[in-house]
Write a protein that holds these residues in place. Structure first.
Motif, PDB file in Angstrom:
ATOM      1  N   LEU A   1       0.831  -1.205   0.000  1.00 46.96           N
ATOM      2  CA  LEU A   1       0.000   0.000   0.000  1.00 46.96           C
ATOM      3  C   LEU A   1       0.864   1.252   0.000  1.00 46.96           C
ATOM      4  N   ARG A   2       1.912   1.233   0.812  1.00 42.73           N
ATOM      5  CA  ARG A   2       2.802   2.395   0.901  1.00 42.73           C
ATOM      6  C   ARG A   2       3.445   2.698  -0.451  1.00 42.73           C
ATOM      7  N   GLN A   3       3.886   1.654  -1.153  1.00 40.86           N
ATOM      8  CA  GLN A   3       4.525   1.856  -2.442  1.00 40.86           C
ATOM      9  C   GLN A   3       3.542   2.359  -3.488  1.00 40.86           C
ATOM     10  N   ALA A   4       2.285   1.860  -3.390  1.00 35.79           N
ATOM     11  CA  ALA A   4       1.256   2.316  -4.333  1.00 35.79           C
ATOM     12  C   ALA A   4       0.963   3.800  -4.121  1.00 35.79           C
ATOM     13  N   ILE A   5       0.918   4.223  -2.872  1.00 36.96           N
ATOM     14  CA  ILE A   5       0.687   5.646  -2.568  1.00 36.96           C
ATOM     15  C   ILE A   5       1.866   6.482  -3.060  1.00 36.96           C
ATOM     16  N   ALA A   6       3.074   5.970  -2.847  1.00 39.85           N
ATOM     17  CA  ALA A   6       4.270   6.695  -3.301  1.00 39.85           C
ATOM     18  C   ALA A   6       4.240   6.891  -4.808  1.00 39.85           C
ATOM     19  N   ASP A   7       3.900   5.839  -5.542  1.00 40.86           N
ATOM     20  CA  ASP A   7       3.836   5.942  -7.003  1.00 40.86           C
ATOM     21  C   ASP A   7       2.770   6.946  -7.432  1.00 40.86           C
ATOM     22  N   MET A   8       1.646   6.945  -6.734  1.00 37.24           N
ATOM     23  CA  MET A   8       0.561   7.861  -7.078  1.00 37.24           C
ATOM     24  C   MET A   8       0.971   9.314  -6.830  1.00 37.24           C
ATOM     25  N   LEU A   9       1.570   9.572  -5.663  1.00 35.29           N
ATOM     26  CA  LEU A   9       1.970  10.939  -5.331  1.00 35.29           C
ATOM     27  C   LEU A   9       3.089  11.432  -6.248  1.00 35.29           C
ATOM     28  N   ASP A  10       4.034  10.545  -6.543  1.00 41.33           N
ATOM     29  CA  ASP A  10       5.143  10.937  -7.417  1.00 41.33           C
ATOM     30  C   ASP A  10       4.690  11.214  -8.846  1.00 41.33           C
ATOM     31  N   GLY A  11       3.495  10.757  -9.178  1.00 47.34           N
ATOM     32  CA  GLY A  11       2.960  11.019 -10.502  1.00 47.34           C
ATOM     33  C   GLY A  11       2.368  12.402 -10.658  1.00 47.34           C
ATOM     34  N   GLN A  12       2.363  13.177  -9.550  1.00 51.90           N
ATOM     35  CA  GLN A  12       1.840  14.538  -9.576  1.00 51.90           C
ATOM     36  C   GLN A  12       2.993  15.542  -9.673  1.00 51.90           C
ATOM     37  N   ASP A  13       2.833  16.548 -10.494  1.00 48.77           N
ATOM     38  CA  ASP A  13       3.908  17.524 -10.696  1.00 48.77           C
ATOM     39  C   ASP A  13       4.258  18.303  -9.430  1.00 48.77           C
ATOM     40  N   ASP A  14       3.260  18.514  -8.561  1.00 41.95           N
ATOM     41  CA  ASP A  14       3.494  19.355  -7.392  1.00 41.95           C
ATOM     42  C   ASP A  14       3.800  18.571  -6.116  1.00 41.95           C
ATOM     43  N   LEU A  15       3.909  17.236  -6.226  1.00 40.06           N
ATOM     44  CA  LEU A  15       4.171  16.395  -5.061  1.00 40.06           C
ATOM     45  C   LEU A  15       5.390  15.514  -5.305  1.00 40.06           C
ATOM     46  N   ARG A  16       6.152  15.269  -4.228  1.00 42.35           N
ATOM     47  CA  ARG A  16       7.313  14.389  -4.355  1.00 42.35           C
ATOM     48  C   ARG A  16       7.507  13.626  -3.055  1.00 42.35           C
ATOM     49  N   VAL A  17       7.550  12.302  -3.142  1.00 43.15           N
ATOM     50  CA  VAL A  17       7.799  11.471  -1.966  1.00 43.15           C
ATOM     51  C   VAL A  17       9.296  11.492  -1.679  1.00 43.15           C
ATOM     52  N   VAL A  18       9.658  12.003  -0.501  1.00 39.89           N
ATOM     53  CA  VAL A  18      11.073  12.158  -0.156  1.00 39.89           C
ATOM     54  C   VAL A  18      11.590  11.005   0.687  1.00 39.89           C
ATOM     55  N   GLY A  19      10.691  10.092   1.065  1.00 40.98           N
ATOM     56  CA  GLY A  19      11.122   8.942   1.850  1.00 40.98           C
ATOM     57  C   GLY A  19       9.937   8.180   2.382  1.00 40.98           C
ATOM     58  N   GLN A  20      10.198   6.979   2.874  1.00 42.10           N
ATOM     59  CA  GLN A  20       9.129   6.171   3.454  1.00 42.10           C
ATOM     60  C   GLN A  20       9.710   5.169   4.437  1.00 42.10           C
ATOM     61  N   ALA A  21       8.868   4.755   5.382  1.00 42.71           N
ATOM     62  CA  ALA A  21       9.309   3.803   6.401  1.00 42.71           C
ATOM     63  C   ALA A  21       8.139   2.926   6.821  1.00 42.71           C
ATOM     64  N   GLY A  22       8.474   1.745   7.343  1.00 43.52           N
ATOM     65  CA  GLY A  22       7.449   0.813   7.777  1.00 43.52           C
ATOM     66  C   GLY A  22       7.116   0.901   9.248  1.00 43.52           C
ATOM     67  N   ASP A  23       7.807   1.776   9.972  1.00 45.01           N
ATOM     68  CA  ASP A  23       7.483   1.990  11.389  1.00 45.01           C
ATOM     69  C   ASP A  23       7.847   3.421  11.772  1.00 45.01           C
ATOM     70  N   ALA A  24       7.229   3.897  12.837  1.00 43.87           N
ATOM     71  CA  ALA A  24       7.366   5.297  13.223  1.00 43.87           C
ATOM     72  C   ALA A  24       8.778   5.655  13.673  1.00 43.87           C
ATOM     73  N   LYS A  25       9.406   4.779  14.458  1.00 41.25           N
ATOM     74  CA  LYS A  25      10.728   5.104  15.001  1.00 41.25           C
ATOM     75  C   LYS A  25      11.757   5.312  13.898  1.00 41.25           C
ATOM     76  N   SER A  26      11.805   4.376  12.941  1.00 40.15           N
ATOM     77  CA  SER A  26      12.801   4.523  11.868  1.00 40.15           C
ATOM     78  C   SER A  26      12.450   5.686  10.950  1.00 40.15           C
ATOM     79  N   GLY A  27      11.148   5.918  10.778  1.00 40.30           N
ATOM     80  CA  GLY A  27      10.724   7.036   9.948  1.00 40.30           C
ATOM     81  C   GLY A  27      11.148   8.366  10.533  1.00 40.30           C
ATOM     82  N   ILE A  28      10.924   8.542  11.821  1.00 38.71           N
ATOM     83  CA  ILE A  28      11.323   9.784  12.489  1.00 38.71           C
ATOM     84  C   ILE A  28      12.834   9.957  12.428  1.00 38.71           C
ATOM     85  N   GLY A  29      13.556   8.852  12.618  1.00 38.67           N
ATOM     86  CA  GLY A  29      15.016   8.926  12.554  1.00 38.67           C
ATOM     87  C   GLY A  29      15.511   9.348  11.185  1.00 38.67           C
TER      88      GLY A  29
END
Length: 216
Positions: A16-44
């Motif tokens: 699901l996360r990858q599908a959302i990333a692909d969808m957002l990256d397909g928009q000119d005004d949006l860019r996925v700068v990173g992703q994580a599978g848990d909050a701790k590593s994401g915040i880090g």
């Protein structure tokens, strides 16, 4: 040229996360700068990014640190970053607590592609976003809270004394004796107190009174 809105995704569902990333990256005004599978590593990881993400899209239930606690942490350390909750839980208590913690939007995973894009852009622009399906339950909760708060003023002095006696663990008989009332009169007062506070029993009435700061 305006810099695209930087979005960071935190969700333990990889597909699901990858599908959302692909969808957002397909928009000119949006860019996925990173992703994580848990909050701790994401915040880090976000702490290493320059600039820090404009929007964090986060789930609530994940292994390790909960999304709710992560929201509060991100909001405190990076108040300029907007947080959009993206979850399957439509419980108004979750909506209430996450918005209080610092989230700007709340969206269910059943939302459409258009809803998600609209929500990300709305919170990035400084607005808020509540999906229609969660708005009505939240409004009902707010109405209930307002009703309980408004009923504070309708409690009589006698009822306040009885509430305080309940908090002290006194029985109906003890309350009647200390306030020079008939025991049946005390029971009548208790019924009215329960009705005004929306309580089901003695313990519930005391809990509500303490939470609403009616008694100390």
């Amino acid at each position: 040229m305006t810099r695209p809105i930087g979005v960071y995704l935190i969700d333990d569902h990889h597909v699901l996360r990858q599908a959302i990333a692909d969808m957002l990256d397909g928009q000119d005004d949006l860019r996925v700068v990173g992703q994580a599978g848990d909050a701790k590593s994401g915040i880090g990881e976000m702490e290493t990014l320059l600039p820090y993400p404009d929007v964090v899209v986060i789930d609530l239930k994940m292994p390790g640190q909960s999304g709710s606690s992560a929201i509060a942490q991100i909001a405190q350390s990076h108040p300029q970053t907007k947080i959009l909750v993206f979850t399957m839980y439509d419980n108004p208590a979750y909506v209430w607590s996450t918005m209080n913690a610092g989230a700007s939007g709340y969206l269910l995973k059943s939302a459409s592609r258009a809803d998600l894009l609209r929500a990300v852009r709305s919170v990035a622009g400084g607005g808020g976003y509540l999906q229609a399906e969660v708005t009505m339950p939240l409004v009902k909760r707010l109405i209930q809270e307002a009703r309980v708060a408004g009923d504070r003023g309708t409690l009589s002095v006698r009822e306040m004394h009885i509430l305080e006696a309940l908090a002290d663990g006194q029985s109906n008989k003890m309350i009647a004796k200390s306030l020079l009332l008939a025991e049946d009169t005390v029971k009548s007062h208790l019924r009215r107190i329960y009705e005004k506070l929306g309580a089901s029993d003695r313990a519930h009435a005391v809990a509500i009174a303490l939470r609403q700061q009616l008694i100390g």
